[in-house]
Enzyme design. Sequence first.
Site, short mmCIF file in Angstrom:
data_model
loop_
_atom_site.label_atom_id
_atom_site.label_comp_id
_atom_site.label_asym_id
_atom_site.label_seq_id
_atom_site.Cartn_x
_atom_site.Cartn_y
_atom_site.Cartn_z
N GLY A 1 -7.62 1.17 7.36
CA GLY A 1 -6.35 0.96 8.05
C GLY A 1 -6.36 1.43 9.49
O GLY A 1 -6.14 0.66 10.42
N ASP A 5 0.82 -1.21 0.00
CA ASP A 5 0.00 0.00 0.00
C ASP A 5 0.85 1.26 0.00
O ASP A 5 1.88 1.34 0.67
CB ASP A 5 -0.90 -0.03 1.25
N ASN A 13 -10.34 0.95 1.24
CA ASN A 13 -9.25 0.72 2.17
C ASN A 13 -9.61 1.09 3.60
O ASN A 13 -10.19 2.15 3.85
CB ASN A 13 -8.03 1.57 1.76
#
Length: 286
Positions: free
Chosen positions: A232, A82, A230
């Site tokens: 995180g 990433d 995404n």
Amino acid sequence: MALVTLKEILAGTRAGHYAVGGFNFNGYEDAQGIINGAVAKNSPVILMASMGAVKYIGLHQVAGMVKGMAESVDIPVCLHLDHATDYDLIKEAIKCGFTSVMVDASAKSYEDNIADSKMIVDFAKQYGCSVEAELGKVGGKEENIVVEDASAAFTDPDDVPRFVSETGIDALAVAIGTVHGFYKSEPKLDFPRLQKIVEITDCPLVLHGGSGVPVEDFKKCVQMGMSKINVGTELKATYSNAVRAAVAANPESEFDPRKYVGPVKDACAKVVEGKIDIFGSANKAF
């Protein structure tokens, strides 16, 4: 099953009106928790390692660990590097078994972004690896990537067709109002901009900064054509909170580290299961 590429895992997303979650991990416990959550929902999943994570764990160690995890389950798993700005690191990741990489040249000029992204695509093709790139700048902070809100720039739809065509990328990260990290106020996503981008490209689109986006906004993005989302920061917080709770709950005479970090797996799995329900990828394993 063997690791799959980003191109393979996103292939049916837009037509099927679902997105696959890209979940960042920082060690064994959260990585296994992500896998467990996806298995529980029979969903494809993307495990994402940042440059900081691979420097902490080790590039080959990450590749070997996630490869072993993928081979022990029956759902599609993609291993993704990433937000990488170090091109030597990207190439090493490709060579050691990552099935997807993100080249982040978004801080450079449009022309340089095209040139650098194409260079990585050409290299990755030799190894059958997928490539994601970013057009526009997503604000906020993600480890070594810091973009002040004033510098964040939304993706210009007019820039998309040429960028996709000339680079040959497999997925495009777009900036439509999300930021990395937790939000200080509720995000305001530019849905008309997303609609324009969806209409002019078939390239799978990626939403960065997924921690803290309202559920209805997630669902709207997916229905409009977002293919990868995404997450995180939320998993980092989940990891830390699970360890803190385990330490508080165990007596000082307990020395088995598994009692402290083991709960991370279940905690992260629950977060992933919840996101899979929102993204619509449950029972989409192939």
